[in-house]
Structure formats: C-alpha cells, structure tokens
Design a protein around this motif. Structure first.
Motif, PDB file in Angstrom:
ATOM      1  N   SER A 286       0.813  -0.998  -0.134  1.00  0.00           N
ATOM      2  CA  SER A 286      -0.048  -0.099   0.063  1.00  0.00           C
ATOM      3  C   SER A 286       0.802   1.204  -0.002  1.00  0.00           C
ATOM      4  N   LEU A 287       0.480   2.132  -0.980  1.00  0.00           N
ATOM      5  CA  LEU A 287       1.415   3.487  -1.065  1.00  0.00           C
ATOM      6  C   LEU A 287       0.338   4.672  -0.884  1.00  0.00           C
ATOM      7  N   GLN A 288       0.161   5.333   0.082  1.00  0.00           N
ATOM      8  CA  GLN A 288      -0.677   6.726   0.013  1.00  0.00           C
ATOM      9  C   GLN A 288       0.262   7.774   0.327  1.00  0.00           C
ATOM     10  N   LEU A 289      -0.020   8.647  -0.857  1.00  0.00           N
ATOM     11  CA  LEU A 289       0.808  10.064  -0.771  1.00  0.00           C
ATOM     12  C   LEU A 289      -0.074  11.044  -1.328  1.00  0.00           C
ATOM     13  N   PHE A 290      -1.398  10.884  -1.183  1.00  0.00           N
ATOM     14  CA  PHE A 290      -2.278  12.043  -1.540  1.00  0.00           C
ATOM     15  C   PHE A 290      -1.926  13.098  -0.853  1.00  0.00           C
ATOM     16  N   GLU A 291      -2.496  14.410  -1.299  1.00  0.00           N
ATOM     17  CA  GLU A 291      -2.486  15.571  -0.877  1.00  0.00           C
ATOM     18  C   GLU A 291      -1.109  15.911  -0.345  1.00  0.00           C
ATOM     19  N   ASN A 292      -0.386  16.173  -1.295  1.00  0.00           N
ATOM     20  CA  ASN A 292       0.941  16.735  -1.197  1.00  0.00           C
ATOM     21  C   ASN A 292       1.215  17.701  -2.301  1.00  0.00           C
ATOM     22  N   LYS A 293       2.552  17.849  -2.675  1.00  0.00           N
ATOM     23  CA  LYS A 293       3.069  18.682  -3.681  1.00  0.00           C
ATOM     24  C   LYS A 293       3.951  18.039  -4.365  1.00  0.00           C
ATOM     25  N   LEU A 294       3.982  16.589  -4.738  1.00  0.00           N
ATOM     26  CA  LEU A 294       4.752  16.033  -5.183  1.00  0.00           C
ATOM     27  C   LEU A 294       4.639  16.239  -6.931  1.00  0.00           C
ATOM     28  N   SER A 295       5.759  16.057  -7.569  1.00  0.00           N
ATOM     29  CA  SER A 295       5.794  16.375  -9.177  1.00  0.00           C
ATOM     30  C   SER A 295       6.601  15.070  -9.729  1.00  0.00           C
ATOM     31  N   GLY A 296       6.792  15.413 -11.034  1.00  0.00           N
ATOM     32  CA  GLY A 296       7.608  14.545 -11.797  1.00  0.00           C
ATOM     33  C   GLY A 296       6.635  13.157 -12.222  1.00  0.00           C
ATOM     34  N   GLU A 297       7.282  12.326 -12.784  1.00  0.00           N
ATOM     35  CA  GLU A 297       6.280  11.086 -13.286  1.00  0.00           C
ATOM     36  C   GLU A 297       6.368  10.199 -12.295  1.00  0.00           C
ATOM     37  N   ILE A 298       5.427   9.160 -12.558  1.00  0.00           N
ATOM     38  CA  ILE A 298       5.268   8.002 -11.655  1.00  0.00           C
ATOM     39  C   ILE A 298       6.248   7.015 -12.331  1.00  0.00           C
ATOM     40  N   PRO A 299       6.935   6.422 -11.428  1.00  0.00           N
ATOM     41  CA  PRO A 299       8.200   5.255 -11.950  1.00  0.00           C
ATOM     42  C   PRO A 299       7.537   4.201 -12.522  1.00  0.00           C
ATOM     43  N   HIS A 300       7.817   3.917 -13.837  1.00  0.00           N
ATOM     44  CA  HIS A 300       7.400   2.892 -14.305  1.00  0.00           C
ATOM     45  C   HIS A 300       7.602   1.486 -13.734  1.00  0.00           C
ATOM     46  N   GLU A 301       8.450   1.578 -12.833  1.00  0.00           N
ATOM     47  CA  GLU A 301       8.785   0.202 -11.681  1.00  0.00           C
ATOM     48  C   GLU A 301       7.745  -0.092 -10.939  1.00  0.00           C
ATOM     49  N   PHE A 302       6.776   0.996 -10.576  1.00  0.00           N
ATOM     50  CA  PHE A 302       5.689   0.298  -9.912  1.00  0.00           C
ATOM     51  C   PHE A 302       4.678  -0.561 -10.549  1.00  0.00           C
ATOM     52  N   GLY A 303       4.584  -0.606 -11.765  1.00  0.00           N
ATOM     53  CA  GLY A 303       3.998  -1.640 -12.464  1.00  0.00           C
ATOM     54  C   GLY A 303       4.662  -2.924 -12.473  1.00  0.00           C
ATOM     55  N   GLU A 304       5.656  -3.213 -11.719  1.00  0.00           N
ATOM     56  CA  GLU A 304       6.357  -4.055 -11.585  1.00  0.00           C
ATOM     57  C   GLU A 304       6.128  -4.814 -10.273  1.00  0.00           C
ATOM     58  N   PHE A 305       5.622  -4.026  -9.377  1.00  0.00           N
ATOM     59  CA  PHE A 305       5.474  -4.517  -8.078  1.00  0.00           C
ATOM     60  C   PHE A 305       4.412  -5.659  -7.952  1.00  0.00           C
ATOM     61  N   GLU A 306       4.900  -6.955  -7.332  1.00  0.00           N
ATOM     62  CA  GLU A 306       4.133  -7.892  -7.404  1.00  0.00           C
ATOM     63  C   GLU A 306       2.864  -7.843  -6.209  1.00  0.00           C
ATOM     64  N   ASP A 307       3.325  -6.927  -5.253  1.00  0.00           N
ATOM     65  CA  ASP A 307       2.371  -6.999  -3.923  1.00  0.00           C
ATOM     66  C   ASP A 307       1.585  -5.662  -4.149  1.00  0.00           C
ATOM     67  N   LEU A 308       1.794  -4.873  -4.819  1.00  0.00           N
ATOM     68  CA  LEU A 308       1.152  -3.476  -4.777  1.00  0.00           C
ATOM     69  C   LEU A 308      -0.469  -3.778  -5.109  1.00  0.00           C
ATOM     70  N   VAL A 309      -1.499  -3.295  -4.086  1.00  0.00           N
ATOM     71  CA  VAL A 309      -2.841  -3.448  -4.199  1.00  0.00           C
ATOM     72  C   VAL A 309      -3.388  -2.138  -4.089  1.00  0.00           C
ATOM     73  N   ASN A 310      -2.797  -1.183  -3.410  1.00  0.00           N
ATOM     74  CA  ASN A 310      -3.262   0.195  -3.057  1.00  0.00           C
ATOM     75  C   ASN A 310      -2.511   1.105  -3.562  1.00  0.00           C
ATOM     76  N   LEU A 311      -2.852   1.909  -4.395  1.00  0.00           N
ATOM     77  CA  LEU A 311      -1.836   3.194  -4.800  1.00  0.00           C
ATOM     78  C   LEU A 311      -2.960   4.663  -4.551  1.00  0.00           C
ATOM     79  N   SER A 312      -2.573   5.514  -3.860  1.00  0.00           N
ATOM     80  CA  SER A 312      -3.528   6.676  -3.725  1.00  0.00           C
ATOM     81  C   SER A 312      -2.477   8.042  -3.963  1.00  0.00           C
ATOM     82  N   LEU A 313      -2.578   8.510  -5.050  1.00  0.00           N
ATOM     83  CA  LEU A 313      -1.672   9.620  -5.460  1.00  0.00           C
ATOM     84  C   LEU A 313      -2.451  11.103  -5.588  1.00  0.00           C
TER      85      LEU A 313
END
Length: 969
Positions: A286-313
């Motif tokens: 689970s990766l929760q980073l919503f409501e910040n000031k983050l910029s740039g691109e989402i790393p393509h490696e996230f698509g290869e994370f075998e256990d990632l089920v929750n993504l909130s950006l």
C-alpha cells in the motif's frame, strides 16, 4: 534426617498454600468489583472451583500456583477495574485488558506491580492521567492507545524501561509535547505507535538509532520540517505512517534502501519532489501519498511491484503517463490518482487478476479510450474518470457490472450509446455522463437498474423517446437530461419516482402535455421543462408542489396559469397561449360566461377591494404609533437585497413586516419575525443588528435563523458564508431565500417551519407525544441533511452546532437542518481538519476533542448528531440534574449499558412497547456516533445507512425505500 525433610516440605506446602490462597482472594475481589456490570463473563471464577483458580478464564499460573498472567481482553468488560489490589499478585507478569469498555482512573499503586513485562490497557474508556511507572523496569510491551488518557504523560518513566519492545500510546489527548527524547533512547523497540497523541515539532535525527523498528506510526500530529535522512537506517521497517502532519521537503536520499517496507503512508503533508526514491521499494503493498506537492512522473517500476494493491496519489502535481503494467502482476484493489496532470491512456491490466474495486482518475489529461478489459471487472465498485480527454465508446460490459455503485464519465469526449447491459447493474446508484457526445436512444433496460439515485445525462446527443421504464427507479432523487435531443412525450410513469427532488429536461424536443403525475412527487424541489415543444394546459396538480425552482418557459403551453403558481415570475415566459388574471405580462383569461359576468365580477372585486382598503387603513392607523420608532429606524437605512431562490416578494414586503405583532422570538444578536405574504405564504425573518447600542430582552427561542457574532454580521466572511450556504439545495436543509442588508443590520429571509424545533416537541412546554415512527423519520431526515452537507457538496460543510433546537419541523414533521451561523466550509488543503480559537457549539453537544484541541472536522457533527438521537430515544435533555455533576447524556447512557434490562429502562416511556427494540437499534447508532475517539465514529453516509437498516416495521406496511450508499471519491 527424614524428620527435617518432612518439616521442610510442610513449610514449603504451607507457603504455597498461603500464596495460592492470597492470589485466589485477589481474583475473587476482581470478580466482585466487575460482577454487576459484566454478568456471565467471569462465571468460571468460583471459590469452590475443583481445579482451583489457575483454571479461571484468562488466568495463567506458574508451577507454584501463583498467578503470572491475566488476559481478559475483548471480553466486553465495563465498569471500574480494581487496580488497587492487583499488585498483591506478586508474580503477575502480564495484564491484558485491551478492547473493553473499562472506565475510571489508574491509581499510582500500579507502580508496585514491579514484575510486569506486559501491560495492555488499550482501547478502553479510562480518564485522567496515566501515573508515573518508573518502577516497572521489566516492561517489554506497553499498550495504552485509544483509552482516553489525558494530561501530561510521564515520559521520564521510559528511562527505566530500556527493554521495551512495543510502545503504543496513540489516540490519546495528552498535553502537547515535542517529540520526546526518552522515546528515541529505547533501542529495543520494534513497534512505536504515537499517532494522534499531541506530538509536535520535528522528527529527531536520533530516530535512526531505533534500528529494530518494524512499525513506526507518528501520524495525525503537528510534526513539521523534513523527514530526517537518518530514517534510512531503519532497514527493518515494514510500516511507516506519517500522514496528516505538516512535513516538507523531499524523500531523503537513500530512502529506497528501506526495501522491507510494505506500507507507506505520508499523505496530507507538504512533501515535494519526485518519486524516484521509491522505485526500489518492491515489497510495497500500500502506497498512500495523496494531498502533497509531489511532481514528476510516476516510476514505471510501480507496474512491476508484485504485491502492490493500493495506490493513492491524488491531489499532487504529477505528470506523464501512468505505468502501463500497473496491476498486471498483483491482486490490484484500488487506485486514486485524481487531480494531477497525468497524460496518456488508462493502464489496461489493473483488473487483470479480477480483484479491483475502485478506479479513480478524475481531473487529469488522460487520453485514449476505456480498455475493453474493464468490462469484465466483476469486482469493480467505483469507476470515475471525469474531467479528462478520453474518447471512444464505452465497453458494453462496463454498463452492467454487477457490483458497480458509481460510473462517472463526465466532461470527456465519449460517444455511442448506453447499452442494454445496464439492466445487470443492480447496485448502480450514481450515473454521471454529462458533457460528452453520447447518442442514440436511452435503453428501456435502464429501469432495471433499480438502485439508481442520481442520473446526469445532460449536454450530450441522446435522442428518441424517454422510456417509460424510468418510473421503476423508486430511489431516484436527481434526473438531469437537459441539452439533448429527446423527443416524444414525458412519460407519466415518472410520477412513480417518489424520491425525486430534482428534474431537469430543458432544451430538448419533448412534445405533448405535461403529465399531471408530476404533481404527486412529494419531494420534488426543482422542475425545469423549459425550451421544449410541450403543449396543452399546465396541470393543476403542480400546485401541490413546494418548489424552489419552476421553469416551463419557451414551450407551446396554453390555457390558464394556475393561481397558486403565479408567484413563479418568469417561469412561463415564451408561451403565448397562456393567460392569467394576476400575471400582468400575460393576456387576461376570458371566462366562457361572457363579458356581462366579467363586469359583475369586476364590480364585486372593486367593492371588496375598497372594503379591504378601508379596514386596512383603520388597522394601519391603530398600529402606526406603536411601530413608528421601529419603522423610522428601518426606513432611514439603505437596503440592498441578494436573492438565492426564486421569490414572490420584494424587500419592501419584508421590511414592512418587521413590526412588534409579528415578533416570535428574541435572541442575543437580533429578533425573529413571522411574515405572512399577501398570497398566504409564510416566512421567517431574522433582523440582525450590528450596533452595540441596541438592547434586547434576552430569552431562549427556536427559529430557522443562524446565530451570528455581532461583528460577523457586517464582515466579508459573513457575506461569503451566507452566499455559499445559500446555494445548498436539499429537502432536509432549511431554505434561505435572500439576505437584505444595510450598513447597520441584516435581514435573513427563511422558509417558515410551523412545528418549531425538535427541542420544542421533546422538552419544552410545547412538547407533544411523538411516536417512534415519527422520531425515526426525524432522525433519518436530519441524518440525510448532514450527509449532504458533509458529502454531497463541493466541499464539506461542517455545521458545528448540531442540536435538537436547530432541527426544525414542517407541518408534516419533516426535519430541516437550520442555524448555520457557526458553520465552516472545510478547506481542501488542510486534510479535513480546521482549527479555531473559539470553541463553537452548545454544551452537551460538543465533541470532546473539540473542547481540548479546538480542532473541527465532520466527526464533530457526527458526535452532536449522536446526542440528538439519544434525545429521541430517551426523551432526556443533553444535560439533566439526574445525570450527576459534570455528567451529560452520553455518560448517562454509557453507565446504563450494564444489562438489557437497564438499557430498556432508559428508553422513553412514551415509546410504545412494540417499538422499544427498534429504539434500541437506534441507540446503538447513537453510541457509535458519540465514540470518544473521532476515528471510531462513522461518517454521516454510514450513519444514514445504519439508520435505514434500523427502520421499524410500519403498522400500515409502508416501507421507506433505502437510498444506496454511494461512495464518494
């Protein structure tokens, strides 16, 4: 020799017997202290137990029969635990009382339990401070989280507990303190939970010394500054929770070395920079980073994370495409990347493993079409991609997903039809398709999606007839079909949509007559059929509706405008065939009996008018002297009017009615008047004076007016807040028609509610014997009003003064939420939390955290609503003498939950025997709403669902349709 050995054995046996007997007595004392509150829990704790006290439930002994452990966690215990005698158990090493409802304070005697290694008092209802515990030097596990301890925590006692492995103190209203240095000296810690316990300042660099940590949670605090670079030393971390703070800066260099992390939540901060440091965290679940000031691109490696089920950006400044392999190798469950600047297509495989529930990508710059794969995503509950540049046709199967609750495709370039598959969408509650290029006929099968509550099809290219099956949508509350190419008749079956409050079919090619069945819609609030080709007469049945908006302009209607609708000025323009005896811009209606009868009627009207005029003149002269002073005050002011709804009156009508005989109440900042217009319509007007020289007779009253600070009456904040609140449209929120202001005072014009307030009906001299069904309907209606304020508006509106005197009742006892003088519009950049220097609200209804932290969010309203429900169930006021000193209804109810009999005893005796079980169900809802910790309280959306689930069986077999619990983004 044998005699000596025998004597020694006798001594040992006697000693063991003494210890055993002493431990037994302590356990029996514990049972006797808890017995009244917890019958049955400690049945095995008996003096004559064959197996002895070591067989008691939850008790563990050593080889000498000395008690070493007491584990009574999750046993439903309540009342006060006898801690004073506990330390007489000399061998006690473990005490676990977590997840109960124990109350009272913890005595300093606990410091004498020197052998304790494990102490769990978490998730209870204790009060006061936690005592100094420096003697407990053997402690390894200390759980005090969520137990309502307050005051100063004895941080220095931690200096003697160097062996602590678990320290859990979160969710307690301790006094504010900088990050304690004693904590970072506990080098053996594997678990540290300090969330929501008033920690402030910066995270110290010494946090990096706690290298054994697996879990670090310091969320919901007032932490500032950057994440210290030393945190990268915590290579064993599996969970890191930093959300809802004020952290700044970037993820420190080397953060990617925390490869054991499975859960990372740093949302609701001010973090910036890109996400490159996170691309090596391959074990993330689970990766929760919503409501910040983050910029740039989402790393393509996230698509290869075998256990990632929750993504909130969501709500950042992220750019570029979403990783196209996202979810393709994991059991992906949830994504929310809304409110960014993302481009490119929707990844096709996020539901590849068939587990996805929520896809939320609102407000980006995404392009391309919806991948066909999502038409087979049978687990999907929310699909929201509005405000993008998506195009193409929607995969047919998407319309009919069996679990989908909301489909939101608004503001894109989609085209093609809604297919017949929609009949399979049995849980679909919200269908948002506005501002696209959808076309073709609306399928008959849409009537089979019977859970629909909101349908927005406006500004598309739909055509053909509106299917009569739409009348099967019994839960439908909003139907917007304007700006399309629909033709044919308006189906009469729409009159069966008994929950409908907003109907807009403007700017189509509809023909035929307006169906009279529209007049049978009891909750209809807005009706717009303008710019069509409708003909025939305006149905008299529309006169029974209480509309805030009626627009039938630019059609081909003919005949007489019903007298009761003539106040809707401008609503009938562009219909040259209409006539009216009261609307000057229309031709006068000619009676079939001829001009002779018209002349007689005209003469009679003149005579009758003269008589009224004469009577009015006499009455005017009689009152002129008494109101002269008030009139002179009002008239010398220069007034300006701001209207928020269609009005049938002018500012003069209101100002002329501000007179003594119309006064219905006085308050600390002004007077309340009941105004009856010429057409019989009643209004409530609050005259707010800002001059400090005005004096009033102070007394309590209930009205539909907000209570405002004197200075606030003239401030820009007042104007902004009234303007915002005036746009609220809901059946259970009181209507504000307009404000009429001058330099020195303001008039607020509201609808008049003839049955006063809920407080009046429950507690005052005007109280009436409300039946349970009526009380239930009042609770449900008020809950829906608050749900709309919290979830159905552009930004959450926090009322801050929910109480029974601010719930007004119309002639049918339908409730309206009123009095928004203390309301706050929650800003979107503060994480759902707002601070104020003044505790607003009313004693007895104020949530406990608001009193000590001056922090306000939606959960403060939930608490206050819970108090109102307790009033409805018990008939008691929030503060009664019988509750005892410094006690309120919440404490009183809590203290009467000992048994079913005691619970039944607190139900209002006026509630019939057949409904008392139903009342208990509602009491359970109230108890959840008044949980001491805000995080344990449900949202108002959940409250509405729980109340609907607690609906009583109606004597006449009437069942209220339940609205689907549509989740917001």
């Amino acid at each position: 020799m044998s005699r000596s050995f025998g004597f020694f054995s006798f001594l040992v046996f006697s000693l063991f017997s003494f210890v055993s007997s002493n431990d037994l007595q302590v356990l029996l004392n514990i049972k006797s202290s808890l017995l009244d509150s917890n019958p049955g829990v400690l049945d095995s704790w008996k003096l004559n137990s064959v197996s002895g006290h070591c067989s008691f439930t939850g008790v563990t002994c050593d080889s000498t029969s000395s008690v070493t452990e007491i584990d009574l966690s999750r046993q439903g215990l309540s009342g006060q635990f006898p801690f004073a005698s506990l330390c007489d158990l000399k061998s006690l090493e473990k005490l676990s009382l977590g997840f109960n409802s124990l109350s009272g304070t913890i005595p300093s005697d606990m410091n004498n339990c020197t052998n304790l290694t494990y102490l769990d008092l978490g998730n209870n209802l204790f009060s006061g401070t936690f005592p100094e515990f420096s003697s407990l030097s053997h402690l390894q596990h200390l759980y005090l989280n969520n137990s309502a301890f307050s005051g100063v925590f004895p941080w220095k006692s931690l200096r003697n507990a160097k062996g602590l492995v678990v320290l859990s103190l979160g969710d307690n209203p301790f006094d504010t303190t900088p990050f304690p240095e004693e904590v970072v000296s506990l080098k053996s810690l594997t678990w540290l939970y300090l969330s929501n316990c008033s920690i402030t300042g910066q995270i110290p660099p010494a946090i990096g010394d706690l290298t054994e940590l697996r879990n670090l949670e310091i969320s919901d605090s007032d932490l500032t500054g950057e994440i210290p670079p030393e945190i990268v030393k915590l290579t064993k971390l599996r969970q890191l929770e930093l959300y809802n703070n004020s952290l700044t800066g970037k993820f420190p260099r080397g953060f990617g070395s925390l490869t054991n992390l499975t859960r990372l939540d740093a949302s609701m901060n001010y973090l910036e920079g890109d996400l490159t440091e996170l691309r090596s965290l391959t074990n993330l679940v689970s990766l929760q980073l919503f409501e910040n000031k983050l910029s740039g691109e989402i790393p393509h490696e996230f698509g290869e994370f075998e256990d990632l089920v929750n993504l909130s950006l969501y709500t950042n400044n992220l750019t570029g495409p979403l990783p196209q392999k996202l979810g393709s190798v994991s059991d992906f469950d949830f994504i929310d990347a809304s409110e960014n600047q993302l481009t490119g297509p929707i990844p096709p495989d996020m539901c590849k493993r068939g587990k996805m529930k929520d896809l939320l990508l609102l407000q980006n710059n995404l392009t391309g079409s919806i991948p066909e794969s999502y038409s087979n995503c049978l687990t999907l509950e929310r699909f929201r991609v509005s405000d993008n540049s998506l195009n193409g046709t929607v995969p047919a199967g998407l319309w009919g997903l069996p679990r989908v609750e909301i489909i939101d495709l608004t503001v894109n370039n989609f085209e093609g039809p809604i297919t017949a598959d929609v009949k399979n969408a049995k849980m679909l509650g919200t269908l948002y398709l506005a501002f696209n290029k959808f076309s073709d006929d609306l399928p008959d099968e849409i009537g089979d999606a019977e859970a629909l509550t909101k349908v927005e099809l406006n500004d598309n290219r739909f055509s053909g007839k509106i299917p009569s099956s739409i009348g099967k949508l019994k839960r439908l509350s909003s139907l917007k079909m304007q700006s399309n190419g629909f033709s044919g008749n308006i189906p009469a079956s729409i009159g069966s949509c008994s929950m409908l409050s907003d109907l807009n079919m403007a700017q189509n090619s509809l023909s035929g007559e307006i169906p009279h069945t529209l007049g049978s819609l009891p909750t209809l609030n807005a009706l717009n059929l303008s710019d069509n080709k409708l003909s025939g007469r305006i149905p008299e049945s529309l006169s029974s509706l209480r509309l805030s908006l009626l627009d039938l302009s630019n059609n081909m209607l003919s005949g007489r405008v019903p007298q009761s609708l003539s106040s809707y000025k401008g609503s009938f323009d562009g219909n040259p065939g209409l006539c009216s005896m009261t609307i000057k811009s229309f031709n006068r209606c000619i009676n079939s009996s001829g001009s002779h009868r018209d002349t007689r009627v005209f003469v009679l009207c003149i005579v009758f008018g003269l008589m009224i005029l004469l009577a009015s003149l006499v009455f005017y002269l009689y009152l002129k002297k008494s109101e002269k002073k008030e009139k002179r005050t009002l008239r010398r002011e220069s007034w300006s009017i701001k209207s928020f709804r269609r009005m049938s009156f002018t500012e003069d009508d209101i100002i002329d009615s501000i007179k003594e005989e119309n006064l219905i109440g006085r308050g600390g900042c002004g007077d309340v008047y009941r105004v009856v217009l010429g057409d019989g319509k009643e209004l409530a007007v609050k005259h707010i004076r800002s001059s400090s020289t005005d004096s009033f007779t102070r007394k309590n009253f209930s009205s539909a007016m907000p209570i405002l600070d004197e200075k606030e009456g003239r401030s820009k904040e007042f104007e902004t807040e009234v303007q915002t609140l005036s746009s609220i449209r809901h059946l259970n929120v009181v209507k504000l028609y307009c404000s009429i202001t001058s330099n020195d005072s303001s008039l607020l014009v509201y609808e008049y509610l003839p049955n006063g307030s809920l407080w009046d009906k429950l507690h005052s001299c005007k109280k009436s014997n409300l039946g349970w069904e009526t009380r239930y309907d009042i609770a449900l209606g008020a809950a829906k009003g608050l749900e709309y304020l919290h979830h159905g508006y552009e930004r959450p509106v926090i009322h801050r003064d929910v109480k029974s005197s601010n719930i007004l009742l119309d002639e049918s006892f339908k409730p309206r939420i009123a009095d928004f003088g203390l309301a706050k519009i929650l800003q979107t950049n503060n994480g759902g939390l707002d601070s104020t220097h003044v505790v607003a609200g009313t004693y007895g209804y104020i949530a406990p955290e608001y009193g000590y932290a001056s922090k306000v969010n939606e959960k403060c309203d939930v608490y206050s609503f819970g108090v109102v429900v307790m009033e409805l169930v018990t008939g008691k006021k929030p503060i009664e003498a019988e509750f005892g000193e410094s006690k309120d209804i919440v404490n009183w109810v809590s203290n009467n939950l000992k048994s079913k009999e005691s619970v039944m005893e607190i139900v209002d005796k006026k509630i019939g025997e057949m409904y008392r079980e139903d009342a208990i169900k509602m009491l359970r809802v109230a108890i959840l709403c008044t949980a001491r910790q805000p995080g344990l309280r449900p949202t108002m959306r959940s409250v509405v669902q729980m109340i609907e689930d607690a609906e009583p069986c109606r004597l006449m077999g009437i069942v209220i349709s339940k609205e689907s619990d549509v989740k917001s983004k």
